[in-house]
Motif scaffolding. Sequence first.
Motif, PDB file in Angstrom:
ATOM      1  N   LEU A 195       6.413  16.461  -1.256  1.00 22.02           N
ATOM      2  CA  LEU A 195       6.840  17.844  -0.339  1.00 22.02           C
ATOM      3  C   LEU A 195       5.915  18.993  -1.195  1.00 22.02           C
ATOM      4  O   LEU A 195       4.907  19.162  -1.048  1.00 22.02           O
ATOM      5  CB  LEU A 195       8.227  18.718  -0.620  1.00 22.02           C
ATOM      6  N   ALA A 196       5.528  18.125  -2.519  1.00 19.82           N
ATOM      7  CA  ALA A 196       4.222  19.132  -3.650  1.00 19.82           C
ATOM      8  C   ALA A 196       3.409  18.197  -3.259  1.00 19.82           C
ATOM      9  O   ALA A 196       1.929  18.841  -3.316  1.00 19.82           O
ATOM     10  CB  ALA A 196       5.266  18.510  -5.129  1.00 19.82           C
ATOM     11  N   SER A 197       3.563  16.363  -2.926  1.00 25.82           N
ATOM     12  CA  SER A 197       1.890  16.012  -2.198  1.00 25.82           C
ATOM     13  C   SER A 197       1.619  17.249  -0.616  1.00 25.82           C
ATOM     14  O   SER A 197       0.662  16.923  -0.447  1.00 25.82           O
ATOM     15  CB  SER A 197       2.655  14.698  -2.527  1.00 25.82           C
ATOM     16  N   ASN A 198       2.557  17.436  -0.186  1.00 24.92           N
ATOM     17  CA  ASN A 198       2.195  17.994   1.077  1.00 24.92           C
ATOM     18  C   ASN A 198       1.837  19.226   1.247  1.00 24.92           C
ATOM     19  O   ASN A 198       0.564  19.434   1.772  1.00 24.92           O
ATOM     20  CB  ASN A 198       3.562  17.550   1.768  1.00 24.92           C
ATOM     21  N   ALA A 256       0.715   9.737  -1.423  1.00 29.29           N
ATOM     22  CA  ALA A 256      -1.184   9.674  -0.447  1.00 29.29           C
ATOM     23  C   ALA A 256      -1.196  10.046   0.676  1.00 29.29           C
ATOM     24  O   ALA A 256      -1.465  11.211   1.356  1.00 29.29           O
ATOM     25  CB  ALA A 256      -1.567   9.147  -0.547  1.00 29.29           C
ATOM     26  N   TYR A 257      -0.228   9.462   1.428  1.00 33.29           N
ATOM     27  CA  TYR A 257      -0.145   9.935   3.116  1.00 33.29           C
ATOM     28  C   TYR A 257       0.592  11.757   3.260  1.00 33.29           C
ATOM     29  O   TYR A 257       0.024  12.059   4.041  1.00 33.29           O
ATOM     30  CB  TYR A 257       1.348   9.133   3.861  1.00 33.29           C
ATOM     31  N   PHE A 258       1.524  11.771   2.817  1.00 30.84           N
ATOM     32  CA  PHE A 258       1.743  13.723   2.447  1.00 30.84           C
ATOM     33  C   PHE A 258       0.786  14.372   2.251  1.00 30.84           C
ATOM     34  O   PHE A 258       0.489  15.410   2.825  1.00 30.84           O
ATOM     35  CB  PHE A 258       2.813  13.574   1.623  1.00 30.84           C
ATOM     36  N   PHE A 259      -0.081  13.721   1.456  1.00 33.31           N
ATOM     37  CA  PHE A 259      -0.801  15.130   1.240  1.00 33.31           C
ATOM     38  C   PHE A 259      -1.960  14.828   1.910  1.00 33.31           C
ATOM     39  O   PHE A 259      -2.320  15.896   2.296  1.00 33.31           O
ATOM     40  CB  PHE A 259      -1.739  13.955   0.005  1.00 33.31           C
ATOM     41  N   TYR A 268      12.179   4.428  -9.981  1.00 33.18           N
ATOM     42  CA  TYR A 268      10.816   3.941  -9.390  1.00 33.18           C
ATOM     43  C   TYR A 268      10.234   2.651 -10.063  1.00 33.18           C
ATOM     44  O   TYR A 268       9.696   1.840  -9.435  1.00 33.18           O
ATOM     45  CB  TYR A 268      10.038   5.133  -9.466  1.00 33.18           C
ATOM     46  N   ARG A 269       9.990   2.365 -11.147  1.00 26.48           N
ATOM     47  CA  ARG A 269       9.421   1.967 -11.563  1.00 26.48           C
ATOM     48  C   ARG A 269       9.879   0.464 -11.619  1.00 26.48           C
ATOM     49  O   ARG A 269       9.179  -0.798 -10.945  1.00 26.48           O
ATOM     50  CB  ARG A 269       9.155   2.079 -13.812  1.00 26.48           C
ATOM     51  N   SER A 270      10.956   0.147 -10.951  1.00 24.03           N
ATOM     52  CA  SER A 270      11.769  -1.465 -11.018  1.00 24.03           C
ATOM     53  C   SER A 270      11.847  -1.509  -9.669  1.00 24.03           C
ATOM     54  O   SER A 270      11.315  -2.423  -9.130  1.00 24.03           O
ATOM     55  CB  SER A 270      13.185  -0.780 -11.390  1.00 24.03           C
ATOM     56  N   HIS A 271      11.260  -0.599  -8.788  1.00 24.20           N
ATOM     57  CA  HIS A 271      10.885  -1.261  -6.920  1.00 24.20           C
ATOM     58  C   HIS A 271       9.515  -1.090  -6.497  1.00 24.20           C
ATOM     59  O   HIS A 271       9.235  -1.561  -6.290  1.00 24.20           O
ATOM     60  CB  HIS A 271      11.809  -0.128  -6.504  1.00 24.20           C
ATOM     61  N   GLY A 272       9.039  -0.803  -7.931  1.00 22.58           N
ATOM     62  CA  GLY A 272       7.475  -0.657  -7.329  1.00 22.58           C
ATOM     63  C   GLY A 272       6.901   1.457  -7.622  1.00 22.58           C
ATOM     64  O   GLY A 272       7.518   1.623  -6.668  1.00 22.58           O
ATOM     65  N   LEU A 273       6.015   1.407  -8.577  1.00 22.99           N
ATOM     66  CA  LEU A 273       5.439   3.205  -7.913  1.00 22.99           C
ATOM     67  C   LEU A 273       4.208   2.693  -7.242  1.00 22.99           C
ATOM     68  O   LEU A 273       4.269   3.257  -6.804  1.00 22.99           O
ATOM     69  CB  LEU A 273       5.141   2.886  -9.702  1.00 22.99           C
ATOM     70  N   LEU A 274       4.211   1.632  -6.798  1.00 27.05           N
ATOM     71  CA  LEU A 274       2.981   2.004  -6.139  1.00 27.05           C
ATOM     72  C   LEU A 274       3.659   1.968  -4.862  1.00 27.05           C
ATOM     73  O   LEU A 274       2.930   3.261  -3.455  1.00 27.05           O
ATOM     74  CB  LEU A 274       2.556   0.539  -5.703  1.00 27.05           C
TER      75      LEU A 274
END
Length: 404
Positions: free
Chosen positions: A339-342, A216-219, A203-209
């Motif tokens: 799924l956790a965000s959802n 947020a979308y799944f939330f 995630y860090r090398s590809h960007g956490l954003l």
Amino acid sequence: MMKTRLLWISCFSYGSIAFTLVILGAVLPELLTHYSQSYSNGGVLVFSQFMGFLIGVIGMPYMVKKLGRKNVVIFGLALISCEMFITFLPPWPLLFFLVSIAGLGAGLVESCVGTIILTAIKERQAVAMSKMEVAYGLGALFMPLLSGFLINNHMWTIAFLVLGLSSFALLIAWKQMSFGSIDQLLIRKEVSSADTQKESTGYRSHGLLFIALAGAYFFFYGGSEVSIVHFIPSIFAEKWDIPNSLATITVTVYWTGMIIGRLLTGPVSEKLTYHRYLRLISIGGLAALTVLALSKNVWFGFALCFFLGLFMAGMFAIALIITNHFYPGKTETTTSILLASNGLGGSLLPIAVGWSLDEYPAQTAFWLFTALMLLMLLIVFSLRMLETIKSNNLQNHNSKAKSM
């Protein structure tokens, strides 16, 4: 052939998850009457199931490393099967334990089966995921119908026996079935060297954003779907002053649109590309909610409920595929986070919607749903922009490497 077999049993597993997550709501009035409990205590019971589900989703990657993917699914189905003991109406405190571990099992099975399909089926992933989503929708429709029939015949506890036995039958099927070359993927506990190489670009090398926006979308999606299913009959009844018996039809209409939409998601998204399809259905969902908020005709409102379900049908599966493509080799962790965000959105946002219905006119809730859909649309555009930036950076890097 083996992939088809895997997809079929995965679809049945998703149907079982739907059974597990809707059964409490379907029989809750009977359950609370038997135990002489309030709806507040019933809400705590439902929340305990959600907490179990959330722990299962978050803990799935760790469990896979210890047990392997297939064993995690089998273990999750075993936990769901324990709900059959509610058939015998145990003491009220024991209900919390049984419901929580069933939620834990559902979280493990949903996240792990989704990961298995995304890992095993590389081509036409949207078609595979949409078939499982259809199975989930059918399960969510069938369980309330079965529960209603059993309640009318004073046998509502049998619903838990049906759930437990069907989950146990799936457990046996997963244990006995062979999937040929895919078996190695299912039993493997540790990632292969190829996957390890992919994992290093995390995630860090590809960007956490990107993962933050996807979360947020799944939330927002999870909160919108759960709130619509639970509150839209009340909104219709208050806004248009119609009987509750008529207002409840909105949920059936919405889920009918969902199932048809999920049948179309696979073939249509493969032709349009995933990003373009996600943008179109997000725009469609926003348009349906905006017109619903402005509409003054109840029958037009019912039609809009159908289109809302139709547009929202593919959001979950397509956003899941897009995010996993952005982070190759991190399917378990990415699926778990989303799924956790959802699930978190599905537990927290309905509180806000319920509060708005208590404090403001029903019309306000429609505008709240519209605002959430607008945020989701903005996130979709942002995800596409980030993916374009990543692709351009990769091309520039490759060009420099060749020139050297």
